[in-house]
Design an enzyme around this catalytic site. Structure first.
Site, mmCIF file in Angstrom:
data_model
loop_
_atom_site.group_PDB
_atom_site.id
_atom_site.type_symbol
_atom_site.label_atom_id
_atom_site.label_comp_id
_atom_site.label_asym_id
_atom_site.label_seq_id
_atom_site.Cartn_x
_atom_site.Cartn_y
_atom_site.Cartn_z
ATOM 1 N N ASP A 348 3.879 -2.399 3.252
ATOM 2 C CA ASP A 348 3.527 -1.446 4.206
ATOM 3 C C ASP A 348 5.205 -1.658 4.791
ATOM 4 O OD1 ASP A 348 2.686 0.230 1.822
ATOM 5 O OD2 ASP A 348 0.922 -0.963 3.262
ATOM 6 N N SER A 373 6.912 -1.561 11.069
ATOM 7 C CA SER A 373 5.868 -1.317 10.116
ATOM 8 C C SER A 373 5.977 0.320 9.936
ATOM 9 C CB SER A 373 4.474 -1.736 11.368
ATOM 10 O OG SER A 373 3.005 -0.598 10.369
ATOM 11 N N ARG A 374 5.498 0.718 8.342
ATOM 12 C CA ARG A 374 5.716 1.880 8.202
ATOM 13 C C ARG A 374 3.858 2.936 8.375
ATOM 14 N NH1 ARG A 374 8.042 -2.032 4.039
ATOM 15 N NH2 ARG A 374 10.479 -1.701 4.156
ATOM 16 N N VAL A 375 3.136 1.635 9.008
ATOM 17 C CA VAL A 375 2.435 3.002 9.559
ATOM 18 C C VAL A 375 2.735 3.427 10.769
ATOM 19 C CG1 VAL A 375 -0.252 3.100 9.955
ATOM 20 C CG2 VAL A 375 0.692 1.738 7.963
#
Length: 511
Positions: A348, A373-375
């Site tokens: 992620d 960061s894909r969060v």
């Protein structure tokens, strides 16, 4: 593989002879070929993929193995442990079991091998529970979105590449760029969580590292009081390839015990590129067909089935989390190679460490352009989101301007100001190894930089000023820090208090 018929005949004769001794032909076999951590076994007609086998050395010592290949007459198995005493004709028993390792509180503070056996000289593991090493990951319905921060204590990460509990964040870069240092900082920083009701238990899996390197990591963890909540799983370069292959799964099984109990765990895989090399070695020895770069076709599945086990469980399933920090070593910065692209697509986000920055003294050497960061902001406290929202863009713009300024062109005042600010922010984000910083102190330091309090300082004064300001907010100005720690967000009133406190301190600071 060409099998010697005379060998097979002798094995069959031996089986017929053993039949009179009431041995089941289906559960006992004989070794036909052994070497390099691989054994070929004849006679296990009921063997199952992944099943544990018990080999016996010439001295009668048991050695564990695992079924990997199921062929017409022969079973291909990998051997865990010292296989020197196993020879052709040695007896093999099928166990009907899958590989398990000890789990629970008893493994914390210990250094173990890939089978969960202690190698730190502190006696046996005090645990009565065990868990299967290789299981299917929780399904979509059993998960929930990642929202809770997993703070590294590293300013550059927590501000621009925030990681949440239950996330999989890749740490990638060439050798000797500080990948392990970032991961160990994250483990040390979890010490602060053990004062709360949601502590994070840590697992450091060393695959293919030198024993001296792992000893250095253990020493650093012990020095900073982090070993009491950490387990180190060591499958060093001197251990057989099957142990290096299975170690990350063993570490994950130990961490899952805490996740399934509604607690939080962090696993560092250092590193998965060496695990892939070990798996390639096993696969080629087992005569599996080679694919790209001689890796077997299922090398993607090797890592995906491991990393899919990292998740934040839904409240109905206890709400525990398992955060994964896989490390991948690149060759000359080639992130488009086979294994790096595989793991990038599974995770992620990634923290990319650049050699040029490292050798220029920017440490941690994080390239904020490629790192992501894909969060994102979901895994940040509001105050950090407010002060660091534009930091990534500022630094990216500074890097471009820096290249432009090197041409020696006269710069206008606005551009010069941007360069000055960027230079000081880069300096501010530098951080010594094994010295994680509390997130509230990070917010104060980044706020000071973003509001221009560092602009008139010399570059070499930035770090001393940042340290001094942190001490000031822990001392005379602690009331403002306490308010920020309680609110975890900045309103106009708190911004004014922060600015006044920083300004007042700066006026009296001599540097």
């Amino acid at each position: 593989m060409k099998i010697d018929t005379s060998e097979i005949t002798s094995v069959i004769k031996q089986e017929v002879a053993n039949f009179g001794a009431e041995l089941e032909v289906s559960s006992v076999g004989s070794v036909v070929e052994v070497g390099d951590g691989i054994a070929r076994v004849y006679g296990l007609s009921n063997a199952m993929a992944g099943e544990m086998l018990e080999f016996h050395t010439d001295e009668g010592e048991p050695v564990l193995g695992q079924v990997m290949n199921l062929e017409t007459d022969i079973v291909g198995a990998v051997l865990f442990g010292d296989y020197e005493g196993i020879s052709e004709g040695s007896t093999v028993k099928s166990t009907g079991q899958l590989l398990s390792v000890p789990v629970g509180e008893g493994v914390l503070g210990r250094v173990v091998n890939a089978l969960g056996q202690p190698i730190d000289g502190k006696g046996p593991i005090n645990s009565s529970q065990s868990a299967k090493v290789d299981i299917i990951a929780p399904g979509i319905a059993a998960r929930q979105p990642v929202t809770q921060p997993m703070q590294f204590g590293v300013k550059a990460v927590d501000s621009m590449i925030p990681v949440g509990r239950g996330q999989r964040e890749l740490i990638i870069g060439d050798r000797k760029t500080g990948k392990t240092a970032v991961a160990v900082d994250a483990i040390i920083n979890q010490k602060s969580t053990h004062d709360t009701d949601q502590p994070v238990f840590c697992f450091y899996v060393a695959v293919g590292q030198k024993d001296s390197t792992v000893a250095g990591v253990v020493a650093a963890l012990e020095e900073h009081g982090a070993m009491e909540y950490t387990t180190v799983i060591n499958a060093s370069a001197s251990t057989p390839a099957p142990m290096q292959y299975i170690a990350p799964y063993a570490g994950t099984a130990m961490a899952e015990f805490f996740m399934n109990g509604g607690k939080h765990a962090l696993v560092v895989y250092d590193d998965l590129s060496k695990q892939a090399v070990a798996y390639r070695q096993l696969s080629l020895l087992l005569r599996r067909p080679p694919g790209r770069e001689a890796y077997p076709g299922d090398v993607f599945y090797l890592h995906s089935r491991l990393l899919e086990r990292a998740t934040k469980l839904s409240d109905a399933n206890g709400g525990g989390s398992l955060t994964a920090l896989p490390i991948i070593e690149t060759q000359e910065g080639d992130v488009s190679a086979y294994i790096p692209t595989n793991v990038i697509s599974i995770t992620d986000g990634q923290i990319y460490l650049e050699p040029d920055l490292f050798f220029a003294g920017v440490r941690p050497a994080i390239n904020v352009g490629i790192s992501v960061s894909r969060v994102g902001g979901n895994a940040q406290i509001k105050a950090m989101k407010q002060v660091a929202g534009s930091l990534r863009l500022q630094l990216a713009a500074y890097r471009e301007l820096e290249a432009f300024a090197q041409l020696g062109t006269d710069l206008d005042a606005a551009t010069q100001k941007q360069l000055t600010r960027g230079e000081r922010m880069v300096e501010l984000l530098k951080q010594p190894q094994y010295q994680p910083i509390d997130v509230i102190d990070q917010v104060i330091q980044i706020y000071a930089g973003g509001e221009g309090f560092l602009d008139d300082l010399k570059v070499e004064q930035v770090q001393p000023f940042a340290t001094a300001i942190t001490e000031h907010f822990h001392g005379p100005a602690h009331a403002v820090r306490d308010e920020l720690a309680e609110k975890k967000a900045l309103d106009d009133d708190l911004k004014k208090k922060l600015s006044d406190a920083i300004s007042g301190f700066k006026d009296g600071w001599t540097g």
